[in-house]
Design a protein around this motif. Sequence first.
Motif, PDB file in Angstrom:
ATOM      1  N   ASN A  71      53.972 103.169 -17.316  1.00 45.78           N
ATOM      2  CA  ASN A  71      52.663 103.762 -17.068  1.00 45.78           C
ATOM      3  C   ASN A  71      52.768 105.162 -16.465  1.00 45.78           C
ATOM      4  O   ASN A  71      51.932 106.025 -16.733  1.00 45.78           O
ATOM      5  N   SER A 131      47.760 102.248 -25.269  1.00 47.87           N
ATOM      6  CA  SER A 131      47.522 102.871 -23.966  1.00 47.87           C
ATOM      7  C   SER A 131      47.440 101.858 -22.838  1.00 47.87           C
ATOM      8  O   SER A 131      47.519 102.232 -21.662  1.00 47.87           O
ATOM      9  N   THR A 160      50.327 104.215 -10.155  1.00 44.86           N
ATOM     10  CA  THR A 160      50.671 102.798  -9.914  1.00 44.86           C
ATOM     11  C   THR A 160      51.843 102.647  -8.940  1.00 44.86           C
ATOM     12  O   THR A 160      52.810 101.930  -9.201  1.00 44.86           O
ATOM     13  N   LEU A 219      49.000  99.292 -20.597  1.00 42.53           N
ATOM     14  CA  LEU A 219      50.395  99.043 -20.214  1.00 42.53           C
ATOM     15  C   LEU A 219      50.546  97.991 -19.131  1.00 42.53           C
ATOM     16  O   LEU A 219      51.666  97.617 -18.783  1.00 42.53           O
ATOM     17  N   THR A 255      46.779 106.690 -20.005  1.00 42.62           N
ATOM     18  CA  THR A 255      47.313 105.339 -19.901  1.00 42.62           C
ATOM     19  C   THR A 255      46.390 104.518 -19.006  1.00 42.62           C
ATOM     20  O   THR A 255      45.707 105.056 -18.142  1.00 42.62           O
ATOM     21  N   ARG A 256      46.400 103.209 -19.235  1.00 45.41           N
ATOM     22  CA  ARG A 256      45.609 102.305 -18.391  1.00 45.41           C
ATOM     23  C   ARG A 256      46.473 101.132 -17.971  1.00 45.41           C
ATOM     24  O   ARG A 256      47.123 100.505 -18.802  1.00 45.41           O
ATOM     25  N   TYR A 257      46.488 100.866 -16.688  1.00 41.37           N
ATOM     26  CA  TYR A 257      47.221  99.729 -16.139  1.00 41.37           C
ATOM     27  C   TYR A 257      46.205  98.841 -15.439  1.00 41.37           C
ATOM     28  O   TYR A 257      45.820  99.096 -14.302  1.00 41.37           O
ATOM     29  N   LYS A 261      56.575  96.182 -20.790  1.00 38.23           N
ATOM     30  CA  LYS A 261      55.976  97.359 -20.183  1.00 38.23           C
ATOM     31  C   LYS A 261      55.839  97.111 -18.686  1.00 38.23           C
ATOM     32  O   LYS A 261      55.724  95.971 -18.239  1.00 38.23           O
TER      33      LYS A 261
END
Length: 308
Positions: A87, A74, A238, A76, A184-186, A82
């Motif tokens: 994301n 998760s 993002t 990214l 998801t986590r950026y 990536k």
Amino acid sequence: MVNTLLGRLSESLLLPKNRLDYLIRSAPYRYKVYTVPKRSGAGNRIIAQPAREVKRMQYWVLKNIFQLFPIHDSALGYVKEKNILSNASPHVSNPYMLKLDFRNFFPSIKGNDFLQFTQNIDSFTYPTNETEMLIKILFWRPKGFSGLRLSIGAPTSPSLSNAIMFNFDSVIYSFCLENGIVYTRYADDMTFSMQEKDLRGIILNEVISTLRRLPYPRLFINNRKTVFASKAHRRMVTGLIITNDGSVSIGRGKKRLIRAQIHNFLRGNLNEGEQEHLRGMLAFVRNIEPDFIARMIRKYGADSIGKI
């Protein structure tokens, strides 16, 4: 064969052990500190850039030790192959969205968090004294503060933050999987999307509860950046727009800017720096929205676009 951390570093960096030992002990203080304005305009961001000799040690650790650390699928941001498209794309099919942001993400991750993290990694077999060496290499001690923390500016901070967040990502991902939520986590940006509107409040409470429950790191949500979104409003992940037809776009504003810059380029009105910026924007858009590039080629001609 050299087996100690100090010995391996000494051999790789061609530095005597006594010199290297001094550098490691003093590493948390060897940072150049400056500020840059935040993109939101709300104050300044503190950047702590490690000195060259510290950065050399950090790159060695990044290459030789970080492969021992798990990164959740998760996560990214700062992950090879990536990007922001990776994301945004998982969320295109869901009409409802929740976006959360950690407050002071990097500085909130402390040296003791790394110590606790490594104690749960079976493949990490370094003794405590060498783990403490690594903490000194990887973490910064700000003037006037006690304890060590991750700096914005060290080459190891992004990957290390992903590793230390593995436990959090695993817990949140499992909860989301059970409840039909995409996560998801950026870096410090978390995105959740779902089919049911009420799930946004449920996952918000679960994230807050998980942050309180986990022993490390000690993180808090930046409430000012919490966003509840849906198809009725613009859904941005993002910096990319998720359209209501289920695709990812750079957005109308960026497209207008690029069209104008192409027009100015063809008329000879861009200086060298502006031309380089346009090339960067086009390279970015080719990856995100290739159909837009195809339209620009049809409008201006392949030869004209090729000159940029």
